[in-house]
Every structure is written in C-alpha cells, then in structure tokens.
Design a protein around this motif. Sequence first.
Motif, PDB file in Angstrom:
ATOM      1  N   SER A  44       0.831  -1.200   0.000  1.00  0.00           N
ATOM      2  CA  SER A  44       0.000   0.000   0.000  1.00  0.00           C
ATOM      3  C   SER A  44       0.868   1.254   0.000  1.00  0.00           C
ATOM      4  O   SER A  44       0.356   2.362   0.098  1.00  0.00           O
ATOM      5  N   ARG A  45       2.200   1.096  -0.112  1.00  0.00           N
ATOM      6  CA  ARG A  45       3.077   2.262  -0.030  1.00  0.00           C
ATOM      7  C   ARG A  45       3.396   2.811  -1.421  1.00  0.00           C
ATOM      8  O   ARG A  45       3.142   2.179  -2.438  1.00  0.00           O
ATOM      9  N   SER A  46       4.048   3.993  -1.436  1.00  0.00           N
ATOM     10  CA  SER A  46       4.353   4.633  -2.720  1.00  0.00           C
ATOM     11  C   SER A  46       5.568   3.978  -3.368  1.00  0.00           C
ATOM     12  O   SER A  46       6.358   3.293  -2.714  1.00  0.00           O
ATOM     13  N   THR A  49       9.019   4.913  -1.772  1.00  0.00           N
ATOM     14  CA  THR A  49       9.256   4.234  -0.497  1.00  0.00           C
ATOM     15  C   THR A  49       9.580   2.763  -0.727  1.00  0.00           C
ATOM     16  O   THR A  49      10.491   2.211  -0.097  1.00  0.00           O
TER      17      THR A  49
ATOM     18  N   THR B  37       2.464   7.088   7.658  1.00  0.00           N
ATOM     19  CA  THR B  37       1.897   6.194   6.636  1.00  0.00           C
ATOM     20  C   THR B  37       2.920   5.275   5.968  1.00  0.00           C
ATOM     21  O   THR B  37       2.529   4.325   5.301  1.00  0.00           O
ATOM     22  N   SER B  38       4.222   5.553   6.147  1.00  0.00           N
ATOM     23  CA  SER B  38       5.207   4.640   5.542  1.00  0.00           C
ATOM     24  C   SER B  38       5.514   3.453   6.449  1.00  0.00           C
ATOM     25  O   SER B  38       6.191   2.516   6.034  1.00  0.00           O
ATOM     26  N   SER B 242       4.380  10.281   6.190  1.00  0.00           N
ATOM     27  CA  SER B 242       5.725   9.810   5.853  1.00  0.00           C
ATOM     28  C   SER B 242       5.756   9.095   4.507  1.00  0.00           C
ATOM     29  O   SER B 242       6.812   8.716   4.024  1.00  0.00           O
ATOM     30  N   ASP B 243       4.603   8.898   3.908  1.00  0.00           N
ATOM     31  CA  ASP B 243       4.552   8.333   2.561  1.00  0.00           C
ATOM     32  C   ASP B 243       3.449   9.043   1.792  1.00  0.00           C
ATOM     33  O   ASP B 243       2.365   9.256   2.323  1.00  0.00           O
ATOM     34  N   ARG B 244       3.778   9.394   0.578  1.00  0.00           N
ATOM     35  CA  ARG B 244       2.746   9.929  -0.311  1.00  0.00           C
ATOM     36  C   ARG B 244       1.704   8.840  -0.492  1.00  0.00           C
ATOM     37  O   ARG B 244       2.031   7.683  -0.708  1.00  0.00           O
ATOM     38  N   ILE B 245       0.454   9.188  -0.309  1.00  0.00           N
ATOM     39  CA  ILE B 245      -0.546   8.182  -0.665  1.00  0.00           C
ATOM     40  C   ILE B 245      -1.499   8.809  -1.659  1.00  0.00           C
ATOM     41  O   ILE B 245      -1.944   9.937  -1.507  1.00  0.00           O
ATOM     42  N   ASP B 246      -1.757   8.039  -2.699  1.00  0.00           N
ATOM     43  CA  ASP B 246      -2.470   8.586  -3.855  1.00  0.00           C
ATOM     44  C   ASP B 246      -3.842   9.130  -3.488  1.00  0.00           C
ATOM     45  O   ASP B 246      -4.265  10.158  -3.962  1.00  0.00           O
TER      46      ASP B 246
END
Lengths: 272, 272
Positions: A44-46, A49, B37-38, B242-246
Amino acid sequence: MDNRSIGVFDSGLGGLTTVKELKELLPHEDIVYFGDTSRVPYGSRSRDTIIKYAKQDIRFLTGHNVKMIIIACGTVSSVLPEEVAGSFGIPIIRVLNPAAQAACAVNRDGAIGVIGTQATVRSGAYGKAIRSIKPTARVIGKACPLFVPLVENGFLGPDNQVTRLVAEGYLNDIKKENIDTVIMGCTHYPLLYDVISDILGSEITLIDAGRETAHFAAATLKSMGLMNEDTARAGRAEYYVSDRIDDFSEIAARFLGSSIKGDVSTIDIEAY
Amino acid sequence: MDNRSIGVFDSGLGGLTTVKELKELLPHEDIVYFGDTSRVPYGSRSRDTIIKYAKQDIRFLTGHNVKMIIIACGTVSSVLPEEVAGSFGIPIIRVLNPAAQAACAVNRDGAIGVIGTQATVRSGAYGKAIRSIKPTARVIGKACPLFVPLVENGFLGPDNQVTRLVAEGYLNDIKKENIDTVIMGCTHYPLLYDVISDILGSEITLIDAGRETAHFAAATLKSMGLMNEDTARAGRAEYYVSDRIDDFSEIAARFLGSSIKGDVSTIDIEAY
C-alpha cells in the motif's frame, strides 16, 4: 559450482512460501531469508518508499555474500526498476517474469488476470512482462488489499466465511472479463489457493508466482554452474527479520508448511 | 494564553478521528498532524519498535514548536513508558487515561472490555490505568487485528457483511464475559461504531478513546491557560505523512468527516 547461499527477501513472511518451493527443488542449497517485519506491508506504499526499502533489503543480503537474490515480494518485483536490480553484481530474480512466462504458456483465448497488492496492480509491470512475451494478450489487474491481512491473521481454509466473502467480492469482478488464467502475484496468496480456485472454477488456471520463480531460480543456478557441490548434506537456512514477532515460529510454519529449522535473528534494516 | 499549535500523531490516518473532535471542541486552535503512513500499522509490531517509532514522531512534532502533543494512537498510548513521554518538556497526552476514566465513570457491576490492536491488548496498559481508578474493576482485553485493514479498505457501514462477520467473531467472545462497558482503544474503530454497537447491544456503553482524549486535551489547555487567544479566526491545520498516498484526500475525509482543508506534505520520518 558455488557454495554460497541464496538470498531471499520479502516485505514480511509471505516469501517463505517461495523458500518452501526452493527447499524442495534445491535441497542442498543454503538459504538466507530476510523478512521486513517492522515495515510490512509494502503493497500500500508509494513507489519511492518501496524502492528505498528494497535497496536496503538487497544491501542486507549482499552483505551476507549470497550468490543470487530472489525477490519473493510481488510488490518489489513489480516496482523496482531493472537498472537498480542490475547494479548489485549478482543475479537478482524477481517473481514477475517467471510468472508471466508460465501464464503465457497456459493462456488460451481468454484474458490473463493478475491479482496482487495495490502497488503491484498500479505498476502495470505484469502487463508489460506478459505483453513482451505475448503481445496480443489481454491483461486484467485486480488489487486484493485485504488478502494479506486475512492470511496474516489466520483467516484460512476453504470454509472460512469471511475470506470467502472477501474473495468473492474481488474475484467475481475479474471473472466477468472472460479470463482463463490468473497469476497470484503475491506470495501470501498460495495460502488462499483453495478458496481462490474454488471461486474461479476449474476452467481457470492459477499460476503461483513464487513457485514459478523457484523453478526459474533452480534452472538459472544450473545453467550458470552455480549449484552447491556439497550434495552429501542438507541445505541450511538462516532467517532474519526487522522486528521481533512473538509468534514467529507459528506464523512462519504456516507459510513454510513445516516447522522452522535454523536460527532466527532480528536486525535493524534502517541501518542498511 | 499560548498561540502555538497542538501536535497530534498517529501511526496512520486513524488519528484524524481525534482531530475531528478537537476541531469541534477547540475551533480556534491550530493543529499539526503527523501520520506515519510509511510504517503503519504499529499494532502488530514489537514494543521496542513501537517506542523507537514514537520517539521519532514526537521529535518531528516538537520540531514544529507545538505547545502540547496528543498521541492519537492507541498502540503508542499503551506501550510508550511514562518517563519517555515525560522527557520532552511539554504536555504529552495519550488516549489511555481519559478513556479509562470515562469507562470507570459509566461502568456498573459488569466487566470493562477493551478492544484494540495486538500490541495494545498485550501491553495490559488499559487494565493498569483502569484499576488505578477503580481497583475492583474486571478488565477483558480483546485484540481485533482485522478492524484496521477493514476500515482502511472502506469495508464500512452497518450492512457490510464481511465487517459484521469479523466483528461478531471478535465481540461475541467478550460478550460472554458479562461486560457492560467497552473501550474502543484504537482511533480507527469509531468508523465501525454502528456495527460494533449493534453487535454489543444497547446495554453496553461504548467509549470512544479519541473523543474522550479530545475533551481531556481541551480541559488541560483551559486549566493551564494555554488556549489560543485569537478567537476571531478559525484554527488552521497542517498535515504531514511519511509516505505519499495517492488517495490521501479521500481516505482522510473518511476519518475527518469532512474534506481536508490545509496543506499536506510528505516527510522522511527516519531522519528524526
């Protein structure tokens, strides 16, 4: 011949399903496994990352002087650019291409379905790999984000009502698309084989990406002359994780299909 | 009076349910929110890893010169030692004590149930907090590890069959124990309020740990004279992940109950 170990990594413990296949195919090989249990799940991460985490995982394994690395993580296999994987000086095998090849071999007139994490499906990597082999293939991706937590929480078995309901929700969507082949693009999914194959029906061939990759890795070692020559002894396995987990042995046994034999250590993956 | 912001953090976006309550109670306060979020979820990780992550989260927020930090994460609230939380020089409020207090206030003769992540339940922290207020209280913990992935994947609403089945599995276990109060010890759970309260029935009082904590934080600011004096304007919010989430805006809106207003930035939490 090369008596060094084979390195295998995954975001968590799902990659142990690939280790299970490797142990059967290559019983004399030593294996070093890393599961990134402090940062699981990757799916579920980018993209950025996932690439950062994958580089650390590979550096950890190259530090163990392995002769080959198998990326048993469907997400990393789909997202990691080839030039990054190619920069470490040893063969790095991802679950992507062997699975695509097997799917193209059995695929008839219907579409090829790919089930995996959000990142795997979003990457479109399976579509590219499949069309590079069979340009006319129609590929239908479907993210199944609840499958990993269901497996990790033991919601297994063909009679599990929750897993069946969730799987029906995901799979009925792609069944409509006239598929005849489905790639299980995540190493957790073989534990749901019974439920998935039951819902898809006997007309649809299921491809286990981890199993195909184990076969491909064995063939690569043989063709490159990199097999372990010491066939008098059974291969050993070392297991590393980035977070201590209380019930490691129990969960690992679920994926391995047998109890863990070998040392289990916790390491700080952020230091790599 | 103190016009600095209030810092709030959670392992992911669930803590936005607490931000929602804060915005209603304290409409003139500025808020800095961090969601890790990462590295989400925290609830299945070990104590050491959770403490390491929490310290980084707190350092990130203290770097924003906040006047108070609210730990909107049930897992960190349960696991972080008091001496660590007390070492940063500003009030650090965790969801634990306000929820325990509210539960003791409404608890009659039955037991108090605590539902949360594996780490929260394993820590026994709610039991300690409750018994420090009401020594005779009987506390029954129940880990509900699938609730977070269900919420994050939008399996919401009282008619969702999957969520209902999973919730029945978890909650029927503790219903047998003659409970009259249940603490929802994870900030994701208020989104399952309808299903949970329906299964538990009207005789059992549900305590929302995030809401109780927002009330407690408001009372603390007032009693310490730390309120924002500029009541002519609406409070602003900054969001960091901490993570780009779409699909950040969509998921965040689910937790906030309204669309996100304010900047969203991605930061490298491992650098803190």
